[in-house]
Design an enzyme around this catalytic site. Structure first.
Site: not given
Ligand code: NAP
Length: 471
Positions: A395
């Site tokens: 994201d």
């Molecule tokens: P993300 O959008 O959740 O994407 C994580 C990606 O990691 C997934 O597409 C997944 O794809 C991949 N993944 C998962 N496990 C993996 C592994 N073992 N090895 C390799 N890849 C792996 O993460 P982000 O870009 O960090 O964004 C964070 C999101 O979480 C935002 O939408 C944010 O609003 C939300 N969020 C943030 C917080 C905060 O405070 N930081 C708290 C809660 C939610 P695959 O499944 O294809 O591997």
């Protein structure tokens, strides 16, 4: 100097320690010390409070201390870093419950004494109970969503905002009746229990329409509420350090909430009421057709690309946390530097699952603080970057946020990894990010996909570097 004066003096010292501790938490290099200093302040506050005349039962305090210490220690050892947001949600919830119980106990005391509460005491009891109640059930609901025990999708129904508005109105009326009646048996008692019930329901109905993707903001808002509830509880029992600590938690929670909303380019009202992440919203807007093909790359070819690079930016995300790849990421960064490349880590404020998630993991792996660059500073430099290595981020690097006006995340600031000459994305498969929105970055002509668990993939690249070094 009497005991009360001494206690209040110690409270002032504790409050100063809280403030210094909080300030130090603002910088990665001083955060650990800040935590320790704040904890010392709390220890001092707790110890001197035990000298207060009003302590009813030392035995029960000891039992609570023992049970709490065992649970706290077990949580600290057993809870994984990736489950921290759930843990924080629970802690907020129990903080709210504690304040509620303080208010309730004070009410029970006045009731037993047969005297009506003053307007001031009635008001602060009402505040502690209603804010604590909302925080308690809201946090439990948020915990359920974050831990996957409840669906992360917003739960929406017709007239939801009218229902919530009605509950707020009911709470105000019941609270008013409680305060006016001084909590007297009959009307006062009924109003008290009505407040309690409405607060519990409102906590759930407020969090229900908010999607999993917005939970970080909700958690930080609930954190702020737990502080305000503690502050109200401090006024109930006239405890100065509780008032100060509650205010500090309340205000820092508000500041964090504002920072997170800004990081997503959304208002708090939009987070709370838009139902972001519901079926209609998360699929993307009308203009969000994603075209192109995914182009895989092997660890050997990734090595070749990285070996030639002079300027590398690593963008970590939630996947790095899942695979616990931070140590091997540091190893790769060192190898790239030894190879003559400049290496920086681009940190998005909401990458991962909690504020500062990436900073904590990279600090654990001893990545130098100076290599961590915030989103606003790195973005203007992205067109000059040879290779962006996106490790389990999705994201926070989705170009739709900048380009696609119909995307539900349009306007959210992102790390512009797509502007680098070459982008290598590490992920296991076609899994979407937390918001469930597809990502065009993976299909761009300059992007290559290194599939597999991030740690294993990075180990593959690192072993190529090692093989060359040994040859
Ligand atoms: P993300 O959008 O959740 O994407 C994580 C990606 O990691 C997934 O597409 C997944 O794809 C991949 N993944 C998962 N496990 C993996 C592994 N073992 N090895 C390799 N890849 C792996 O993460 P982000 O870009 O960090 O964004 C964070 C999101 O979480 C935002 O939408 C944010 O609003 C939300 N969020 C943030 C917080 C905060 O405070 N930081 C708290 C809660 C939610 P695959 O499944 O294809 O591997």
């Amino acid at each position: 100097m009497n005991v009360e004066t001494l206690i209040n003096f110690a409270y002032i010292v504790a409050s100063i320690l809280f403030i210094f501790g909080l300030k130090m938490l603002g910088r990665q290099s001083t955060a650990r010390r800040g935590n320790l200093i704040s904890s010392l302040g709390m220890l001092l506050a707790v110890v001197v409070t035990l000298f207060a005349q009003e302590v009813v039962s030392y035995q029960w305090i000891l039992v609570g201390l023992g049970v709490g210490a065992v649970i706290g220690l077990a949580c600290a050892r057993l809870i994984k870093m990736t489950s921290m947001p759930e843990m924080v949600a629970l802690l907020n919830g129990f903080g709210g419950l504690a304040s509620l119980l303080v208010g309730w106990a004070e009410y029970a005391k006045t009731l037993a004494g047969g005297e009506a509460s003053s307007t001031f005491t009635g008001t602060v009891i009402f505040l502690a109970v209603f804010i604590g109640g909302i925080t308690f059930t809201g946090s439990l609901y948020a915990f359920g969503k974050l831990s996957g025990k409840l669906s992360g999708k917003p739960v929406l129904f017709g007239g939801q905002q009218i229902v919530n508005g009605g509950l707020v109105l009911g709470l105000v009326v019941a609270g008013g009746l409680y305060v006016i009646n001084g909590g007297a048996p009959g009307m006062g008692t009924n109003a008290f229990y009505a407040c309690l019930a409405i607060a519990f329901i409102l906590g759930i109905t407020m969090v229900m329409p908010i999607g999993g993707g917005d939970m970080p903001v909700v958690i930080s808002m609930l954190n702020s509420l737990s502080g305000l509830a503690a502050c109200a509880a401090g006024f109930v029992i006239l405890n100065n350090v509780l008032i100060v600590a509650g205010c500090l938690v309340g205000t820092s929670g508000v500041i964090l909430t504002i920072i997170m909303c800004k990081a997503m380019n959304r208002s708090l009202a939009n987070v709370l009421f838009s139902g972001f992440g519901s079926d209609g919203a998360a699929a993307g807007g009308e203009g969000s057709t994603i075209e192109g093909e995914l182009k895989p790359i092997s660890a050997e070819d990734s090595f070749a690309v990285l070996e030639a690079a002079r300027n590398v930016v690593i963008v970590p995300g939630y996947g790095m946390a899942v695979s616990q790849a931070q140590h091997v990421v540091r190893e790769l960064a060192e190898m790239l530097e030894n190879n003559g490349a400049e290496v920086r880590f681009a940190i998005h404020p909401v990458a991962g699952r909690m504020p500062g998630h990436m900073n904590v993991l990279l600090a654990e792996a001893n990545v130098p603080y100076e290599q961590l660059v915030e989103m606003d500073s790195i973005n203007p430099q992205m067109p000059m970057v040879d290779v962006a290595v996106v490790i389990g981020a999705n994201d926070v690097v989705n170009p739709a946020a900048a380009r696609d006006q119909s995307s539900p995340i349009y306007g959210m600031p992102i790390i512009k990894a797509h502007e680098a000459h070459t982008v290598i994305c590490l992920k296991r498969g076609k899994g979407a990010g937390f918001s469930g929105i597809e990502n065009q970055l993976f299909l761009l002509p300059n992007t290559r996909m290194l599939y597999g668990d991030a740690k294993a993939s990075l180990q593959g690249v690192v072993s190529e570097f090692k093989a060359i070094a040994e040859a």
